[in-house]
Enzyme design. Structure first.
Site, PDB file in Angstrom:
ATOM      1  N   ASP A  50      46.435  23.649  32.967  1.00 41.96           N
ATOM      2  CA  ASP A  50      45.672  24.765  32.397  1.00 41.96           C
ATOM      3  C   ASP A  50      46.264  26.102  32.814  1.00 41.96           C
ATOM      4  O   ASP A  50      45.548  27.027  33.195  1.00 41.96           O
ATOM      5  CB  ASP A  50      44.198  24.671  32.811  1.00 41.96           C
ATOM      6  CG  ASP A  50      43.311  25.614  32.008  1.00 41.96           C
ATOM      7  OD1 ASP A  50      43.726  26.036  30.918  1.00 41.96           O
ATOM      8  OD2 ASP A  50      42.207  25.936  32.490  1.00 41.96           O
ATOM      9  N   ARG A 191      38.293  38.532  39.579  1.00 41.98           N
ATOM     10  CA  ARG A 191      37.531  38.021  38.446  1.00 41.98           C
ATOM     11  C   ARG A 191      37.010  36.651  38.842  1.00 41.98           C
ATOM     12  O   ARG A 191      37.789  35.766  39.218  1.00 41.98           O
ATOM     13  CB  ARG A 191      38.421  37.895  37.202  1.00 41.98           C
ATOM     14  CG  ARG A 191      37.626  37.501  35.965  1.00 41.98           C
ATOM     15  CD  ARG A 191      38.545  37.281  34.788  1.00 41.98           C
ATOM     16  NE  ARG A 191      39.146  35.962  34.853  1.00 41.98           N
ATOM     17  CZ  ARG A 191      39.303  35.151  33.812  1.00 41.98           C
ATOM     18  NH1 ARG A 191      38.920  35.529  32.621  1.00 41.98           N
ATOM     19  NH2 ARG A 191      39.860  33.967  33.949  1.00 41.98           N
ATOM     20  N   ASP A 193      36.221  33.414  37.953  1.00 43.63           N
ATOM     21  CA  ASP A 193      36.502  32.550  36.806  1.00 43.63           C
ATOM     22  C   ASP A 193      35.547  31.369  36.772  1.00 43.63           C
ATOM     23  O   ASP A 193      35.344  30.691  37.785  1.00 43.63           O
ATOM     24  CB  ASP A 193      37.951  32.042  36.883  1.00 43.63           C
ATOM     25  CG  ASP A 193      38.271  31.063  35.770  1.00 43.63           C
ATOM     26  OD1 ASP A 193      38.361  31.515  34.615  1.00 43.63           O
ATOM     27  OD2 ASP A 193      38.398  29.865  36.066  1.00 43.63           O
ATOM     28  N   GLU A 233      33.252  36.659  34.733  1.00 46.18           N
ATOM     29  CA  GLU A 233      33.651  36.184  33.414  1.00 46.18           C
ATOM     30  C   GLU A 233      32.638  35.166  32.926  1.00 46.18           C
ATOM     31  O   GLU A 233      32.550  34.056  33.448  1.00 46.18           O
ATOM     32  CB  GLU A 233      35.045  35.538  33.485  1.00 46.18           C
ATOM     33  CG  GLU A 233      35.551  35.072  32.136  1.00 46.18           C
ATOM     34  CD  GLU A 233      35.930  33.597  32.100  1.00 46.18           C
ATOM     35  OE1 GLU A 233      36.584  33.191  31.131  1.00 46.18           O
ATOM     36  OE2 GLU A 233      35.553  32.860  33.023  1.00 46.18           O
ATOM     37  N   ASP A 291      42.298  33.598  26.585  1.00 53.50           N
ATOM     38  CA  ASP A 291      41.468  32.599  25.923  1.00 53.50           C
ATOM     39  C   ASP A 291      41.320  32.974  24.447  1.00 53.50           C
ATOM     40  O   ASP A 291      41.984  33.878  23.957  1.00 53.50           O
ATOM     41  CB  ASP A 291      40.096  32.522  26.594  1.00 53.50           C
ATOM     42  CG  ASP A 291      40.178  31.954  28.002  1.00 53.50           C
ATOM     43  OD1 ASP A 291      41.128  31.182  28.276  1.00 53.50           O
ATOM     44  OD2 ASP A 291      39.313  32.280  28.828  1.00 53.50           O
ATOM     45  N   LEU A 341      35.095  24.920  22.594  1.00 52.41           N
ATOM     46  CA  LEU A 341      34.924  24.751  21.159  1.00 52.41           C
ATOM     47  C   LEU A 341      34.208  25.935  20.523  1.00 52.41           C
ATOM     48  O   LEU A 341      33.974  25.953  19.326  1.00 52.41           O
ATOM     49  CB  LEU A 341      34.134  23.469  20.877  1.00 52.41           C
ATOM     50  CG  LEU A 341      34.767  22.181  21.409  1.00 52.41           C
ATOM     51  CD1 LEU A 341      33.905  20.988  21.033  1.00 52.41           C
ATOM     52  CD2 LEU A 341      36.176  22.003  20.873  1.00 52.41           C
ATOM     53  N   TYR A 342      33.865  26.944  21.346  1.00 55.33           N
ATOM     54  CA  TYR A 342      33.099  28.074  20.839  1.00 55.33           C
ATOM     55  C   TYR A 342      33.963  29.332  20.688  1.00 55.33           C
ATOM     56  O   TYR A 342      33.462  30.443  20.703  1.00 55.33           O
ATOM     57  CB  TYR A 342      31.915  28.360  21.768  1.00 55.33           C
ATOM     58  CG  TYR A 342      31.130  27.113  22.099  1.00 55.33           C
ATOM     59  CD1 TYR A 342      30.455  26.418  21.090  1.00 55.33           C
ATOM     60  CD2 TYR A 342      31.084  26.608  23.395  1.00 55.33           C
ATOM     61  CE1 TYR A 342      29.742  25.261  21.377  1.00 55.33           C
ATOM     62  CE2 TYR A 342      30.369  25.451  23.684  1.00 55.33           C
ATOM     63  CZ  TYR A 342      29.701  24.780  22.676  1.00 55.33           C
ATOM     64  OH  TYR A 342      29.001  23.643  22.950  1.00 55.33           O
ATOM     65  N   GLN A 343      35.255  29.142  20.559  1.00 58.43           N
ATOM     66  CA  GLN A 343      36.171  30.256  20.406  1.00 58.43           C
ATOM     67  C   GLN A 343      37.148  29.965  19.268  1.00 58.43           C
ATOM     68  O   GLN A 343      37.420  28.807  18.959  1.00 58.43           O
ATOM     69  CB  GLN A 343      36.953  30.502  21.705  1.00 58.43           C
ATOM     70  CG  GLN A 343      36.075  30.860  22.893  1.00 58.43           C
ATOM     71  CD  GLN A 343      36.885  31.113  24.163  1.00 58.43           C
ATOM     72  OE1 GLN A 343      38.084  30.899  24.183  1.00 58.43           O
ATOM     73  NE2 GLN A 343      36.219  31.564  25.193  1.00 58.43           N
ATOM     74  N   ARG A 397      45.023  27.315  22.930  1.00 59.48           N
ATOM     75  CA  ARG A 397      45.125  28.697  23.391  1.00 59.48           C
ATOM     76  C   ARG A 397      46.561  29.181  23.538  1.00 59.48           C
ATOM     77  O   ARG A 397      46.817  30.369  23.635  1.00 59.48           O
ATOM     78  CB  ARG A 397      44.343  28.859  24.699  1.00 59.48           C
ATOM     79  CG  ARG A 397      42.849  28.721  24.475  1.00 59.48           C
ATOM     80  CD  ARG A 397      42.036  28.898  25.733  1.00 59.48           C
ATOM     81  NE  ARG A 397      42.247  27.811  26.679  1.00 59.48           N
ATOM     82  CZ  ARG A 397      41.544  27.684  27.804  1.00 59.48           C
ATOM     83  NH1 ARG A 397      40.609  28.553  28.104  1.00 59.48           N
ATOM     84  NH2 ARG A 397      41.780  26.680  28.623  1.00 59.48           N
TER      85      ARG A 397
END
Length: 475
Positions: A50, A191, A193, A233, A291, A341-343, A397
């Site tokens: 990632d 940040r 995360d 975030e 993202d 799945l929401y982007q 991404r």
């Protein structure tokens, strides 16, 4: 934090091989453009599953990039923000490997969350279905220990990202050790995360529950005691963002990217104006990040209305896909190995159909609304979707994570669009009006008029959406 534009980037995707190379870029090509730098994960290793968000060692800079002394040197040129990955570590970490070898006898056994940690008496179907998760299956992965036993370990994101128990003494010390390292390395801001997923409790969604707010507040206080500011975030319902903003130094304005698209696509400022009336004023504004473009941030939740009506939101998403000639569809949702799945995965320039006029307008809106602007490195160059990288990795991404060469950077910086963008950035960084008062001037729905005033200084943005013309004026 300085009220100046920040850059979001990976070390190795801007023609740089090291932190020292990045330092050189800020002293030369990027001089005057940024007051802050959010360096995306530079821990060992940067090339995990990632892109660094699965650290094997969070306290070690990947040796291929340099060391903490190099980061300290860079911090003298520009304020540094770093990610504190609070929710998980790599399954390849020393701690988790020790646990796999020794089981409950491992000194790190209590560091990791397993099924029984949260559900000691078992879970009902309702318990499991209530869990909010960014992927279309249960947040557990099966691991076999050295003694042959099998454990269900909580893995919110991927099976290589094992969740830690942030309430356990070992988990608390783990996060505190990272803060200590950051302080010594010159990090001015962190940040948090994936903080929204950090607390798990039976009978809840395990996302942004009451205990999560308390965890964020406590960790924020620890960071501030070391002189480190905190950005949280969270991709969530917009009222959740407003609530979080009361507890931390900064939050992201993740609603802005889609609201700007709505403004430009539909020639209508009403939704954007409503948001600007209630949006947190301690926000970091973005149009693009590493993202995707968040949809959940403007959508409704259960029966509660969002910032944009569902039918209009659907049309915006479809317009993005059409503008990108369908390439964003190949990188979004179940079409690729996506964690969220929401982007919508797409560069912002492609989401706008590579319309240079609209792109400059979008950036002007970002720079004029309240908050400290962050510009993603791909967006700095009005980058296009990297279909070659997407095909190579099948990670959605990656369509917006291009590896720029030095020659590409030089070419992009000479483009008329980027020259205009740079001029706007320098004004945003240095004009005294932006440290004054924000005024959203009342206009018709197809006109956006924003004015900043600071004593005798003022800066004004006027956009006529019918004519798609923009004027900026300053004094």
């Amino acid at each position: 934090m300085k009220n100046k534009i920040q850059l979001i980037t990976y070390v190795d995707r801007l023609g740089c091989k090291s932190i020292q190379d990045l330092n050189s870029l800020f002293k030369n090509e990027f001089k005057g453009l940024f007051g802050g730098l959010h360096i995306l994960p530079f821990y060992y290793p940067i090339d995990g599953e990632d892109a660094g968000f699965d650290p094997i060692d969070h306290n070690l800079i990947d040796p291929r990039l340099g060391d903490w002394n190099d980061l300290k040197d860079l911090s003298e040129e520009v304020d540094i923000m770093a990610d504190l990955i609070v929710n998980h570590v790599s399954a390849k970490s020393i701690q988790f490997q020790d646990y796999l070898q020794k089981g409950e006898k491992s000194e790190y056994a209590s560091l990791f969350l397993n099924y029984n940690t949260v559900f000691p008496n078992g879970a009902t179907e309702a318990d499991l279905m209530t869990i909010y998760r960014p992927r279309p299956n249960l947040p557990f992965s099966m691991f076999k220990l050295n003694d042959g036993s099998v454990k269900l370990i909580w893995t919110t994101f991927t099976s290589n990202q094992v969740d830690i128990d942030v309430n356990n003494e070992i988990g608390i010390k783990y996060l505190e050790s990272i803060l200590d390292t950051f302080e010594k390395g010159g990090v001015k801001m962190i940040r948090l995360d994936a903080a929204g997923y950090a607390i798990k409790k039976q009978g809840t969604s395990c996302f942004m529950i009451d205990e999560t707010y308390e965890f964020i507040s406590q960790l924020t206080e620890k960071a501030k005691a070391k002189g480190i500011e905190v950005l949280v975030e969270i991709h969530s319902y917009y009222k959740t963002q407003i609530e979080i903003a009361k507890r931390v130094d900064y939050v992201y304005d993740f609603a802005l990217p889609v609201l700007v698209l709505d403004t430009l696509f539909n020639k209508n400022t009403s939704s954007l104006k409503k948001w600007l009336e209630v949006s947190p004023k301690n926000g970091l504004t973005v149009l693009d990040t590493h993202d995707g473009i968040g949809i959940v941030d403007v959508a409704g939740e259960d029966e509660k209305p969002g910032l944009i009506q569902n039918d209009i939101l659907d049309k915006i998403v479809n317009q993005m896909h059409a503008n990108s000639k369908g390439n964003s569809l190949k990188a979004t949702g179940s079409a690729a190995s996506n964690l969220d799945l929401y982007q919508v995965n797409c560069t912002y320039f492609d989401a706008l159909g590579r319309d240079e006029n609209a792109y400059l307008m979008a950036r002007a809106i970002q720079f004029f609304v309240p908050g400290v602007p962050q510009v993603y490195y791909v967006g700095l160059f009005a980058g296009e979707n990297d279909m070659e990288l997407l095909e190579k990795t099948n990670v959605g991404r990656d369509i917006n994570r291009h590896y720029f060469t030095k020659s590409e950077i030089k070419t992009h910086l000479e483009k008329p669009l980027i020259k205009k963008l740079k001029e706007l950035m320098i004004i945003r960084n240095n004009h005294k009006a932006f440290n004054g008062d924000f005024n959203l001037i009342e206009t018709s729905e197809d006109v956006l008029n924003i004015k900043w005033t600071n004593k005798e200084h003022w800066a004004e943005l006027l956009i006529d959406l019918k004519a798609m013309k923009m004027e900026t004026s300053f004094s």
